[in-house]
Design a protein around this motif. Structure first.
Motif, PDB file in Angstrom:
ATOM      1  N   PRO A 114      21.724   9.853  69.507  1.00  0.00           N
ATOM      2  CA  PRO A 114      21.609  11.032  70.383  1.00  0.00           C
ATOM      3  C   PRO A 114      22.865  11.888  70.402  1.00  0.00           C
ATOM      4  CG  PRO A 114      20.656   9.113  71.457  1.00  0.00           C
ATOM      5  CD  PRO A 114      21.287   8.622  70.187  1.00  0.00           C
ATOM      6  N   ASP A 115      24.024  11.272  70.233  1.00  0.00           N
ATOM      7  CA  ASP A 115      25.272  12.045  70.251  1.00  0.00           C
ATOM      8  C   ASP A 115      25.452  12.893  68.991  1.00  0.00           C
ATOM      9  OD1 ASP A 115      25.918  10.973  72.707  1.00  0.00           O
ATOM     10  OD2 ASP A 115      27.029   9.288  71.836  1.00  0.00           O
ATOM     11  N   ASP A 116      24.641  12.654  67.967  1.00  0.00           N
ATOM     12  CA  ASP A 116      24.770  13.403  66.721  1.00  0.00           C
ATOM     13  C   ASP A 116      23.859  14.632  66.672  1.00  0.00           C
ATOM     14  OD1 ASP A 116      26.613  11.558  65.654  1.00  0.00           O
ATOM     15  OD2 ASP A 116      24.982  10.214  65.093  1.00  0.00           O
ATOM     16  N   ILE A 117      23.101  14.873  67.734  1.00  0.00           N
ATOM     17  CA  ILE A 117      22.131  15.975  67.751  1.00  0.00           C
ATOM     18  C   ILE A 117      22.535  17.000  68.805  1.00  0.00           C
ATOM     19  CG2 ILE A 117      19.716  16.609  68.107  1.00  0.00           C
ATOM     20  CD1 ILE A 117      18.929  13.862  67.133  1.00  0.00           C
ATOM     21  N   ALA A 118      22.624  18.252  68.385  1.00  0.00           N
ATOM     22  CA  ALA A 118      22.915  19.354  69.302  1.00  0.00           C
ATOM     23  C   ALA A 118      21.594  19.949  69.783  1.00  0.00           C
ATOM     24  CB  ALA A 118      23.751  20.421  68.600  1.00  0.00           C
ATOM     25  N   VAL A 119      21.472  20.134  71.099  1.00  0.00           N
ATOM     26  CA  VAL A 119      20.233  20.651  71.701  1.00  0.00           C
ATOM     27  C   VAL A 119      20.537  21.965  72.397  1.00  0.00           C
ATOM     28  CG1 VAL A 119      18.349  20.168  73.295  1.00  0.00           C
ATOM     29  CG2 VAL A 119      19.401  18.279  72.036  1.00  0.00           C
ATOM     30  N   SER A 120      19.749  22.977  72.100  1.00  0.00           N
ATOM     31  CA  SER A 120      19.877  24.271  72.781  1.00  0.00           C
ATOM     32  C   SER A 120      18.500  24.700  73.261  1.00  0.00           C
ATOM     33  CB  SER A 120      20.471  25.327  71.847  1.00  0.00           C
ATOM     34  OG  SER A 120      19.659  25.492  70.694  1.00  0.00           O
ATOM     35  N   VAL A 121      18.481  25.452  74.348  1.00  0.00           N
ATOM     36  CA  VAL A 121      17.218  25.907  74.938  1.00  0.00           C
ATOM     37  C   VAL A 121      17.217  27.430  74.930  1.00  0.00           C
ATOM     38  CG1 VAL A 121      15.668  25.778  76.919  1.00  0.00           C
ATOM     39  CG2 VAL A 121      17.174  23.852  76.389  1.00  0.00           C
ATOM     40  N   VAL A 122      16.197  28.008  74.303  1.00  0.00           N
ATOM     41  CA  VAL A 122      16.101  29.461  74.125  1.00  0.00           C
ATOM     42  C   VAL A 122      14.910  29.975  74.924  1.00  0.00           C
ATOM     43  CG1 VAL A 122      15.815  31.329  72.461  1.00  0.00           C
ATOM     44  CG2 VAL A 122      17.117  29.290  71.834  1.00  0.00           C
ATOM     45  N   HIS A 123      15.143  31.048  75.671  1.00  0.00           N
ATOM     46  CA  HIS A 123      14.098  31.682  76.480  1.00  0.00           C
ATOM     47  C   HIS A 123      13.815  33.060  75.886  1.00  0.00           C
ATOM     48  CE1 HIS A 123      12.842  33.416  80.664  1.00  0.00           C
ATOM     49  NE2 HIS A 123      11.794  33.178  79.888  1.00  0.00           N
ATOM     50  N   LYS A 124      12.539  33.347  75.599  1.00  0.00           N
ATOM     51  CA  LYS A 124      12.177  34.626  74.979  1.00  0.00           C
ATOM     52  C   LYS A 124      11.048  35.267  75.775  1.00  0.00           C
ATOM     53  CE  LYS A 124      11.066  36.705  70.486  1.00  0.00           C
ATOM     54  NZ  LYS A 124      10.086  37.655  71.029  1.00  0.00           N
ATOM     55  N   ASP A 125      11.311  36.477  76.263  1.00  0.00           N
ATOM     56  CA  ASP A 125      10.256  37.241  76.920  1.00  0.00           C
ATOM     57  C   ASP A 125       9.215  37.676  75.889  1.00  0.00           C
ATOM     58  OD1 ASP A 125      11.665  36.974  79.265  1.00  0.00           O
ATOM     59  OD2 ASP A 125      12.741  38.873  79.002  1.00  0.00           O
ATOM     60  N   LYS A 126       8.098  38.142  76.388  1.00  0.00           N
ATOM     61  CA  LYS A 126       7.011  38.520  75.478  1.00  0.00           C
ATOM     62  C   LYS A 126       7.454  39.610  74.519  1.00  0.00           C
ATOM     63  CE  LYS A 126       2.161  39.925  75.439  1.00  0.00           C
ATOM     64  NZ  LYS A 126       0.968  40.269  76.261  1.00  0.00           N
ATOM     65  N   GLU A 127       8.205  40.577  75.006  1.00  0.00           N
ATOM     66  CA  GLU A 127       8.626  41.684  74.158  1.00  0.00           C
ATOM     67  C   GLU A 127      10.137  41.699  73.926  1.00  0.00           C
ATOM     68  OE1 GLU A 127       6.420  43.447  72.718  1.00  0.00           O
ATOM     69  OE2 GLU A 127       4.665  42.874  73.915  1.00  0.00           O
ATOM     70  N   GLY A 128      10.896  41.048  74.785  1.00  0.00           N
ATOM     71  CA  GLY A 128      12.340  41.147  74.726  1.00  0.00           C
ATOM     72  C   GLY A 128      12.966  40.177  73.738  1.00  0.00           C
ATOM     73  N   PRO A 129      14.301  40.211  73.641  1.00  0.00           N
ATOM     74  CA  PRO A 129      15.014  39.331  72.711  1.00  0.00           C
ATOM     75  C   PRO A 129      15.150  37.914  73.277  1.00  0.00           C
ATOM     76  CG  PRO A 129      16.568  40.685  73.919  1.00  0.00           C
ATOM     77  CD  PRO A 129      15.203  41.135  74.350  1.00  0.00           C
ATOM     78  N   SER A 130      15.572  37.012  72.412  1.00  0.00           N
ATOM     79  CA  SER A 130      15.819  35.633  72.824  1.00  0.00           C
ATOM     80  C   SER A 130      17.173  35.529  73.517  1.00  0.00           C
ATOM     81  CB  SER A 130      15.799  34.705  71.599  1.00  0.00           C
ATOM     82  OG  SER A 130      14.537  34.756  70.957  1.00  0.00           O
ATOM     83  N   VAL A 158      21.400  18.983  63.734  1.00  0.00           N
ATOM     84  CA  VAL A 158      22.395  17.954  63.488  1.00  0.00           C
ATOM     85  C   VAL A 158      23.777  18.566  63.685  1.00  0.00           C
ATOM     86  CG1 VAL A 158      22.443  18.381  61.004  1.00  0.00           C
ATOM     87  CG2 VAL A 158      23.190  16.179  61.888  1.00  0.00           C
ATOM     88  N   LYS A 159      24.673  17.816  64.326  1.00  0.00           N
ATOM     89  CA  LYS A 159      26.010  18.338  64.603  1.00  0.00           C
ATOM     90  C   LYS A 159      26.849  18.410  63.331  1.00  0.00           C
ATOM     91  CE  LYS A 159      26.291  17.019  69.475  1.00  0.00           C
ATOM     92  NZ  LYS A 159      27.017  16.216  70.498  1.00  0.00           N
ATOM     93  N   GLY A 160      27.947  19.169  63.421  1.00  0.00           N
ATOM     94  CA  GLY A 160      28.731  19.510  62.243  1.00  0.00           C
ATOM     95  C   GLY A 160      29.417  18.351  61.562  1.00  0.00           C
ATOM     96  N   HIS A 161      29.626  17.221  62.270  1.00  0.00           N
ATOM     97  CA  HIS A 161      30.361  16.126  61.639  1.00  0.00           C
ATOM     98  C   HIS A 161      29.478  15.314  60.688  1.00  0.00           C
ATOM     99  CE1 HIS A 161      28.467  14.259  65.163  1.00  0.00           C
ATOM    100  NE2 HIS A 161      28.510  13.125  64.484  1.00  0.00           N
ATOM    101  N   LEU A 162      28.161  15.617  60.648  1.00  0.00           N
ATOM    102  CA  LEU A 162      27.254  14.941  59.723  1.00  0.00           C
ATOM    103  C   LEU A 162      26.804  15.914  58.646  1.00  0.00           C
ATOM    104  CD1 LEU A 162      24.914  12.822  62.054  1.00  0.00           C
ATOM    105  CD2 LEU A 162      26.898  12.055  60.762  1.00  0.00           C
ATOM    106  N   ASP A 163      26.556  15.389  57.447  1.00  0.00           N
ATOM    107  CA  ASP A 163      25.998  16.226  56.384  1.00  0.00           C
ATOM    108  C   ASP A 163      24.543  16.512  56.700  1.00  0.00           C
ATOM    109  OD1 ASP A 163      28.366  16.177  54.960  1.00  0.00           O
ATOM    110  OD2 ASP A 163      27.809  14.341  53.866  1.00  0.00           O
ATOM    111  N   PRO A 164      24.124  17.774  56.553  1.00  0.00           N
ATOM    112  CA  PRO A 164      22.712  18.087  56.826  1.00  0.00           C
ATOM    113  C   PRO A 164      21.804  17.364  55.847  1.00  0.00           C
ATOM    114  CG  PRO A 164      23.836  19.954  55.824  1.00  0.00           C
ATOM    115  CD  PRO A 164      24.886  18.955  56.134  1.00  0.00           C
ATOM    116  N   PRO A 165      20.703  16.768  56.328  1.00  0.00           N
ATOM    117  CA  PRO A 165      19.791  16.044  55.438  1.00  0.00           C
ATOM    118  C   PRO A 165      18.993  17.004  54.568  1.00  0.00           C
ATOM    119  CG  PRO A 165      18.930  16.078  57.662  1.00  0.00           C
ATOM    120  CD  PRO A 165      20.280  16.699  57.729  1.00  0.00           C
TER     121      PRO A 165
END
Length: 639
Positions: A114-130, A158-165
Motif C-alpha cells: 500500500p505504501d508504494d501506491i499513490a492515490v488521488s481523487v479527482v472531481h469533475k463537473d458535468k461541463e467544467g474542468p477536473s 505506482v510511486k516514483g521509487h518503483l519502476d513502472p510495470p
C-alpha cells in the motif's frame, strides 16, 4: 449463518457452443433466464476513434456490453454460487469486495505494498474542468449533492521509487512509457497508472460505477470457487478466491429477489466480455456468460455497474481513498483518531464493522477475515483487545503524547476495548515494562503535592482522605491490580501501617494508672506462659496513636532483629474496650457507683482529646483490656 448449497467447482460446468459437441450436451441457445438489466435499452453507438484502455480513460462510451448472446464464441460457466449464499452481505459489502479486489490487483501488478501506491481523487463537473476532490463536502449525504453527470474518480499510480510495470497487450507486454497517444488531460496514458475507481451521478439517485486495474487479463478458470493467488501475501486483503464472485452476487441479488431496481454489472477483460445471471433451471445458481467483446483490448479487468444506489456508497470504507488525518501507526496497524472513524474496525484499510466499545477506530494489518467475511480469524474473533493494545503499546513505548491519550482511556469512567487488555482482561498478561512505563507517566503528569493514588474502592478513598489526609486519585480497579501485582503502588492500608509504625511510643506507659498496670501484668504473664507467643514477650510496643489511626489496633512489623508487635494504646482504655467489646459487670458497677451513665456505641474517636484517656479509667480495674489485646495478638500471629 444462513444455510447455503454449493455446486462442485470443477470446470466441467462451463459449456460452449463448439460444433464438436453433441446435441445432448449443447445448452439451448436462448435458455430462459432472469435478466439483470430489467429492459435497459441498448446504448447509442459512440462516434470517433476507439481508444484502448487505459488511454481511453474512465466511462469511455466504447466500452459497453454488446448484445451478442449466442454463437460459437459463447461460453457459460456455473460459478457454484447460489443466490442466497452469503445473504447477510448487503449490497454495499459487495461493492467493498470489488474495490478490494481491484486494490489487490494494483498491488500485485506493481509487486508493491500500500505504501508504494499513490492515490488521488479527482472531481469533475458535468461541463467544467477536473479538480481535486474537496473532502469537506463528504458529509453523510454527500452523494445526494452531486448533479447528473458529475464524476468522482479515484486514480491509482505506482510511486516514483518503483519502476513502472509493463502494460499487457494482445501480442505481449509493451514497455512502460510507450502507450501511444494521450487521453483527457494526459493522465490516462501515464506510464505509472495502475487503475481507477469512477463514480458518475446518474438518474434515479444512482451511480454509474467503473473499476479498472491493469494486469494480465482474467480467464474463466480463475473464477472457479476457491482459486486465488493471494493466500501467501501479508499485504493483500483477499485470501480465499471468492470475494469477486460473492461481491457480484451481493450487488445483483437484492433487487432480483424482491423485484426492485437491479444494478447491471458487466466485466471486460482482454478481448472478452462477461455478464452475470441467475439460472432459473438450476436453483438460481449464479452464472457468467462470456462472449467476445466488441471493444478494444482491455489490459486487465474493467467492471461497470449501472444503477447502483448512491446512498449506500461510502468512500470512508476505504482508508487508502480517504486517509485518516490523525492516526497512530505501527507495523501492526493504526489507531484512527478522526471523529468520523470512531469505533470502526478496518482490516488492511478496508472497513469491516463497528464496535461501539472501541473509543477510537482501528486498522489491523495482522488480521484476516474468514471466507464469508462475517468474522475474523483466530483469537481476534472472540477478543479484539490484545490486538488493539499491541498497536497502542507500540506507539506509547516511544511517544509521550500517545501515552497520555492511552492513560486518558485507562482512567476514564467507561471501560473500552482499547484498554480492556491493560485492565487485566484478555488471553495474555500485560507486559511488566509497559505497566512501569504507564505508571511512571501517570505519576509525572497527575501526581505531586498531596495526591495519593488508590483504587476506586470507597474504603480506600475514605482512608486516604480521613486517615492519610491526602487527596485521593482513584485508578480503575483492574489496572490498579496490575500495579499491585508488580508491587508498584502502595495501598492506603499499607500507608496507614507505615504511618502507624513511625509513631512515638505511648506516654501512658511512663505513668500508668492502676488499670493500665494490671493490663500490662496480665499481658506479660500470658506471653511468658505460652510457647507460641514467647517470642513477643519483649517484642511489643504501645504506640501513641491519634484518633485518625484508631482503626489499627495491632500490627505485626518485620524488622532486622525479628518481628515486633505494635499495639494501639487505645486498647488500654477501659471505655474504648467496653464500647467495642461490650460492658462487663465490674465496669458497669463502677459506673453506677460514680453516678455515670453507660456510654453509648458511636464514634469511638470522640473519646480522645489530645490522646488523654477519660478520668473514669483511673479507679477501675478489670481484665477486659488484657483479653482484648491478647485476642488481637493471637489473630495477628495466625496470619
Amino acid at each position: 449463518m444462513p444455510k447455503h448449497a454449493l455446486y462442485p467447482s470443477d470446470d466441467e460446468h462451463s459449456t460452449t457452443t463448439d460444433s464438436s459437441e453433441s446435441e445432448s450436451t449443447r445448452p439451448p441457445p436462448f435458455r430462459r433466464r432472469r435478466t439483470l438489466a430489467g429492459g435497459v435499452p441498448e446504448p447509442k453507438k459512440p462516434t470517433g476513434p476507439k481508444r484502448s484502455l487505459p488511454e481511453a480513460g474512465p466511462f469511455n462510451p466504447h466500452y459497453v456490453v454488446s448484445s451478442r448472446r449466442a454463437g460459437r464464441d459463447r461460453v457459460v460457466k456455473d460459478l457454484n454460487l447460489l443466490q442466497n449464499y452469503g445473504d447477510y452481505w448487503p449490497r454495499e459489502a459487495g461493492l467493498r469486495e470489488l474495490v478490494q479486489n481491484m486494490w489487490d490487483g494494483c498491488m500485485q501488478f506493481c509487486h508493491g505494498s500500500p505504501d508504494d501506491i499513490a492515490v488521488s481523487v479527482v472531481h469533475k463537473d458535468k461541463e467544467g474542468p477536473s479538480h481535486a476532490f474537496d473532502w469537506g463536502i463528504l458529509d453523510p449525504s454527500w452523494s445526494q449533492h452531486l448533479e447528473l453527470g458529475e464524476t468522482i474518480t479515484v486514480v491509482f499510480r505506482v510511486k516514483g521509487h518503483l519502476d513502472p510495470p509493463p502494460l499487457p497487450q494482445p501480442g505481449g507486454p509493451v514497455p512502460a512509457g510507450q502507450l501511444g497517444r494521450k487521453g483527457d488531460c494526459g493522465i490516462w496514458s501515464d506510464s505509472r497508472l495502475l487503475g481507477w475507481l469512477g463514480l458518475r451521478a446518474a438518474a434515479r439517485n444512482t451511480f454509474e460505477i467503473e473499476l479498472f486495474d491493469i494486469h494480465e487479463p482474467l480467464t474463466l478458470s480463475k473464477m472457479r470457487f476457491g482459486a486465488t493467488t493471494k493466500a501467501k501475501s501479508r499485504v493483500l486483503v483477499g485470501q480465499h478466491g471468492d470475494g469477486l464472485k460473492m461481491g457480484i452476487n451481493a450487488i445483483i441479488r437484492e433487487g432480483t429477489a424482491n423485484g426492485g431496481l437491479v444494478p447491471n454489472l458487466s466485466c471486460f477483460t482482454g478481448t472478452k466480455q462477461w455478464e452475470f445471471e441467475y439460472n432459473e433451471v438450476q436453483d438460481l445458481s449464479l452464472e457468467v456468460i462470456e462472449t467476445v467483446a466488441n471493444t478494444p483490448f482491455v489490459p486487465g479487468v474493467l467492471t461497470r455497474i449501472v444503477d447502483f444506489p448512491r446512498d449506500i456508497v461510502d468512500l470512508g470504507h476505504f482508508l487508502f481513498i480517504r486517509p485518516p488525518q490523525k492516526c497512530l501507526t505501527t507495523a501492526r496497524g493504526s489507531i484512527l483518531r478522526d471523529t468520523h472513524l470512531s469505533s470502526r474496525i478496518y482490516i488492511k484499510n478496508f472497513y469491516v464493522s463497528v464496535d461501539n466499545d472501541l473509543a477510537y477506530g482501528v486498522n489491523l494489518q495482522d488480521a484476516s477475515l474468514t471466507r464469508d467475511r462475517n468474522s475474523m480469524y483466530g483469537d481476534i474473533s472472540s477478543d479484539l483487545s490484545p490486538y488493539v493494545y499491541n498497536i497502542w503499546a507500540a506507539n506509547f513505548r516511544s511517544n509521550a503524547e500517545s501515552m497520555d491519550l492511552y492513560l486518558e482511556l485507562l482512567l476514564g469512567k467507561k471501560s473500552s476495548v482499547d484498554v480492556k487488555h491493560a485492565e487485566g482482561e484478555g488471553w495474555s498478561p500485560m507486559d511488566v515494562d509497559d505497566v512501569k512505563l504507564l505508571w511512571t507517566r501517570l505519576q509525572a503528569t497527575k501526581g505531586g503535592g498531596d495526591v495519593f493514588f488508590c483504587s476506586e474502592n470507597p474504603e480506600d478513598i475514605r482512608i486516604t482522605q480521613d486517615v492519610l489526609r491526602k487527596t485521593p486519585f482513584p485508578i480503575h480497579d483492574r489496572f490498579h491490580s496490575h500495579l499491585r501485582r508488580h508491587r508498584l503502588i502502595q495501598s492506603p492500608q499499607a500507608a496507614r501501617s507505615a504511618k502507624f509504625l513511625n509513631l512515638a511510643a505511648s506516654p501512658i506507659i511512663a505513668q500508668p494508672t492502676l488499670q493500665v498496670r494490671y493490663t500490662l501484668h496480665l499481658l506479660a504473664s500470658f506471653l511468658a506462659s505460652e510457647s507460641e507467643m514467647a517470642r513477643y514477650r519483649d517484642a511489643y510496643r504501645f504506640q501513641a496513636v491519634p484518633h485518625t489511626l484508631d482503626s489499627i489496633e495491632v500490627d505485626k512489623v518485620d524488622k532486622v532483629d525479628g518481628e515486633v508487635l505494635l499495639i494501639n494504646d487505645c486498647t488500654l482504655s477501659s471505655e474504648f474496650v467496653h464500647l467495642k467489646c461490650g460492658m462487663c459487670p465490674y465496669y458497669r458497677r463502677h459506673l453506677h457507683a460514680r453516678g455515670e451513665t453507660e456510654p453509648q456505641s458511636g464514634d469511638i474517636s470522640k473519646l480522645f482529646d489530645d490522646h488523654r484517656f477519660p478520668d473514669v479509667d483511673a479507679e477501675h480495674i478489670c481484665h477486659c483490656s488484657a483479653l482484648h489485646i491478647l485476642s488481637l495478638i493471637t489473630q495477628e500471629n495466625s496470619r
